[in-house]
Design an enzyme around this catalytic site. Structure first.
Site, PDB file in Angstrom:
ATOM      1  N   SER A   7       0.837  -1.201   0.000  1.00 56.13           N
ATOM      2  CA  SER A   7       0.000   0.000   0.000  1.00 56.13           C
ATOM      3  C   SER A   7       0.871   1.249   0.000  1.00 56.13           C
ATOM      4  CB  SER A   7      -0.918  -0.025   1.230  1.00 56.13           C
ATOM      5  OG  SER A   7      -0.148  -0.251   2.402  1.00 56.13           O
ATOM      6  N   GLU A   9       0.985   5.680   1.004  1.00 53.49           N
ATOM      7  CA  GLU A   9       0.390   6.719   1.856  1.00 53.49           C
ATOM      8  C   GLU A   9       0.648   8.101   1.256  1.00 53.49           C
ATOM      9  OE1 GLU A   9       0.823   6.264   6.114  1.00 53.49           O
ATOM     10  OE2 GLU A   9       1.377   8.384   6.272  1.00 53.49           O
ATOM     11  N   HIS A  68      -6.979   8.184   7.166  1.00 53.38           N
ATOM     12  CA  HIS A  68      -6.508   8.137   8.552  1.00 53.38           C
ATOM     13  C   HIS A  68      -7.466   9.015   9.353  1.00 53.38           C
ATOM     14  CE1 HIS A  68      -1.996   7.243   7.586  1.00 53.38           C
ATOM     15  NE2 HIS A  68      -2.782   6.725   6.664  1.00 53.38           N
ATOM     16  N   ARG A  98      -3.835   8.258  17.447  1.00 49.35           N
ATOM     17  CA  ARG A  98      -4.008   9.320  18.435  1.00 49.35           C
ATOM     18  C   ARG A  98      -3.697  10.673  17.801  1.00 49.35           C
ATOM     19  NH1 ARG A  98       0.249  10.548  23.084  1.00 49.35           N
ATOM     20  NH2 ARG A  98       1.231  11.408  21.232  1.00 49.35           N
ATOM     21  N   GLY A  99      -2.590  10.751  17.054  1.00 49.06           N
ATOM     22  CA  GLY A  99      -2.118  12.042  16.548  1.00 49.06           C
ATOM     23  C   GLY A  99      -1.315  12.750  17.623  1.00 49.06           C
ATOM     24  N   ASP A 100      -0.801  13.916  17.296  1.00 45.24           N
ATOM     25  CA  ASP A 100      -0.001  14.714  18.234  1.00 45.24           C
ATOM     26  C   ASP A 100      -0.634  16.088  18.333  1.00 45.24           C
ATOM     27  OD1 ASP A 100       2.206  12.865  18.795  1.00 45.24           O
ATOM     28  OD2 ASP A 100       2.576  13.064  16.641  1.00 45.24           O
ATOM     29  N   HIS A 140       7.485   4.008  20.685  1.00 50.88           N
ATOM     30  CA  HIS A 140       6.996   5.377  20.505  1.00 50.88           C
ATOM     31  C   HIS A 140       7.845   6.330  21.361  1.00 50.88           C
ATOM     32  CE1 HIS A 140       4.208   8.799  21.088  1.00 50.88           C
ATOM     33  NE2 HIS A 140       3.900   8.536  19.840  1.00 50.88           N
ATOM     34  N   LYS A 156      -4.813  -1.637  21.732  1.00 54.26           N
ATOM     35  CA  LYS A 156      -5.464  -1.247  20.475  1.00 54.26           C
ATOM     36  C   LYS A 156      -6.017  -2.473  19.757  1.00 54.26           C
ATOM     37  CE  LYS A 156      -1.821   1.405  19.088  1.00 54.26           C
ATOM     38  NZ  LYS A 156      -1.055   2.490  18.421  1.00 54.26           N
ATOM     39  N   GLN A 167       5.593   2.439  12.265  1.00 51.93           N
ATOM     40  CA  GLN A 167       6.434   3.604  12.005  1.00 51.93           C
ATOM     41  C   GLN A 167       7.606   3.108  11.159  1.00 51.93           C
ATOM     42  OE1 GLN A 167       6.978   6.547  11.299  1.00 51.93           O
ATOM     43  NE2 GLN A 167       6.261   7.353  13.268  1.00 51.93           N
ATOM     44  N   PHE A 207      12.511  14.337  10.416  1.00 48.84           N
ATOM     45  CA  PHE A 207      11.374  13.423  10.690  1.00 48.84           C
ATOM     46  C   PHE A 207      11.754  12.394  11.747  1.00 48.84           C
ATOM     47  CE2 PHE A 207       9.427  13.478   6.142  1.00 48.84           C
ATOM     48  CZ  PHE A 207       8.576  14.502   6.495  1.00 48.84           C
ATOM     49  N   HIS A 257       4.098  -0.950   3.466  1.00 52.48           N
ATOM     50  CA  HIS A 257       3.305   0.286   3.316  1.00 52.48           C
ATOM     51  C   HIS A 257       4.303   1.419   3.067  1.00 52.48           C
ATOM     52  CE1 HIS A 257      -0.039   3.082   4.094  1.00 52.48           C
ATOM     53  NE2 HIS A 257       0.775   3.780   4.858  1.00 52.48           N
TER      54      HIS A 257
END
Ligand SMILES: Cc1cc2nc3c(=O)[nH]c(=O)nc-3n(C[C@H](O)[C@H](O)[C@H](O)COP(=O)(O)OP(=O)(O)OC[C@H]3O[C@@H](n4cnc5c(N)ncnc54)[C@H](O)[C@@H]3O)c2cc1C
Length: 276
Positions: A7, A9, A68, A98-100, A140, A156, A167, A207, A257
Site C-alpha cells: 500500500s 500513503e 486516517h 491518536r495524533g499529536d 513510541h 489497540k 512507524q 522526521f 506500506h
C-alpha cells in the site's frame, strides 16, 4: 501464506499546485495497483476536509482509498460525524491514530489514546470498518518503557484493530523482534512494515528525530557525506531501502506500506526492484 498487501500513503495537499502534483503522483503509481492508498489526517482535524476530498478523488479514479483519523484534540460528536460521512461514501477501511497535539495546544478533547478511538469506532460502527493502527518496533518516543508501549499496542488490538502499520525503521531486527513479541502474546493481526524511501538527508533526519526512528550510524554518516548531492543520496537510499524491504519480505512480513510523501519516483523504483 495469505496474499501480501502493498500500500501507499499520501498527505492531503494544501494548495492547488499540490493537488495537481498529487494527481500526477497517483497516475504514476496506479499501474502498480496498490492494495490501498491511505491519506493522513492532521491532528485536531486540521485537514479533515482535505482528507475526505482526497479520499473521494482517489476512489473516483478507481483506487481503494483509506482515510486516517486521529483523535487527540477532538470530540466524540466530531468523530461520530466523520465516521458517518465515511460510511455514507462506502468507505470501509480506516487507519486510527491518536495524533499529536499541535505545540501550544492544551485541550486534549474527548480521547487520550488511540485505543479509545478504536473502541469508539467499534461502538459506533460495529464491524463496518477494517481498522489499522500504528505500531512502533523502535518504540513510541513518549513511551514510558518498551514493555508499556507494547501493552499499549495490545490495548489497540484488544479494542478491535484488525491490522497494524509500523512507524518506519531501518533496522529489520527491531521489526522481527516486535513480531516475535506479538506471536508470544497471541496477537495475530498482520503487522505491515512502514517504509520510508530516502530522498533527502535533512528531511529524513528531522522526521526521524520527531518520530523516534533511528537512522543507523553507517547510513547517517554516508548520507551526510553526500552533502547536497541529491542523486547520490537517492541512489544510496534506494540500495539501502531495497535491501531492507527484501529482508523484511524474506523474513515473512505480510506486506509493505510506503510513505510516499506524495512523490512517485522512489516508491516506483522500489516496487520494480523488488519485483512486486
Ligand atoms: C502508520 C502511521 C500513520 C500515521 N498517520 C498519522 C496521521 O494521519 N495523522 C497524525 O496526526 N499522525 C499520524 N501518525 C503519527 C501518530 O499520530 C503519532 O505517532 C502519535 O504520537 C501516536 O499515535 P498512536 O496512534 O500510535 O498513539 P497511541 O497508540 O495512543 O500511543 C501514543 C503514546 O501513548 C502511550 N499509550 C497508548 N495508550 C495508552 C494508554 N491507554 N495509557 C497510557 N499510555 C498509553 C503509548 O505507549 C505511546 O507512547 C501516524 C503514525 C503511523 C505509524
Amino acid at each position: 501464506m495469505t496474499a501480501r498487501i502493498y500500500s501507499v500513503e499520501f498527505f492531503p495537499p494544501r494548495t492547488p499546485d499540490g493537488v495537481e502534483k498529487l494527481r500526477a503522483t497517483r497516475r504514476a503509481l496506479a499501474p502498480l495497483e496498490p492494495a490501498f492508498c491511505s491519506v493522513t489526517f492532521g491532528a485536531g482535524g486540521s485537514t479533515r476536509e482535505g482528507t475526505l476530498e482526497t479520499v473521494l478523488e482517489i476512489r473516483d479514479e478507481g483506487l481503494t482509498a483509506t482515510p486516517h483519523i486521529s483523535c487527540i484534540g477532538t470530540t466524540q460528536p466530531i468523530v461520530r460525524d466523520v465516521l458517518a460521512r465515511y460510511k455514507s461514501h462506502g468507505i470501509r477501511h480506516l487507519v486510527a491514530l491518536r495524533g499529536d497535539l499541535p505545540s501550544g495546544a492544551v485541550d486534549a478533547g474527548d480521547f487520550r489514546y488511540a485505543n479509545e478511538l478504536v473502541e469508539f469506532v467499534r461502538r459506533e460502527s460495529g464491524d463496518w470498518f477494517h481498522i489499522d493502527v500504528a505500531a512502533y518496533p523502535e518504540y513510541h518516543p513518549q513511551a514510558k518503557s518498551p514493555d508499556e508501549d507494547f501493552v499499549n499496542f495490545q490495548r489497540k488490538v484488544a479494542a478491535g484493530a484488525n491490522s497494524a502499520i509500523t512507524q518506519y525503521f531501518f533496522n529489520a531486527d527491531a521489526y522481527f523482534r516486535f513480531v516475535e513479541q506479538c506471536v508470544a502474546s497471541a496477537i495475530d493481526v498482520p503487522v505491515v512494515p512502514g517504509i520510508m524511501p530516502i530522498s533527502s538527508y535533512t528531511k529524513l533526519a528531522r522526521f526521524s528525530d520527531a518520530c523516534g526512528a533511528e537512522i543507523p550510524r553507517w547510513i547517517r554518516r554516508k548520507l551526510e557525506s553526500y552533502g547536497d548531492d541529491s542523486a547520490s543520496i537517492r541512489a544510496f537510499g534506494l540500495d539501502v531501502v531495497t535491501k531492507l524491504c527484501a529482508d523484511l519480505l524474506d523474513g515473512g512480513a505480510p506486506g509493505l506500506h510506503f510513505y510516499t510523501l506524495n512523490q512517485a519516483a522512489l516508491t516506483t523504483t522500489l516496487w520494480q526492484r523488488l519485483g512486486i
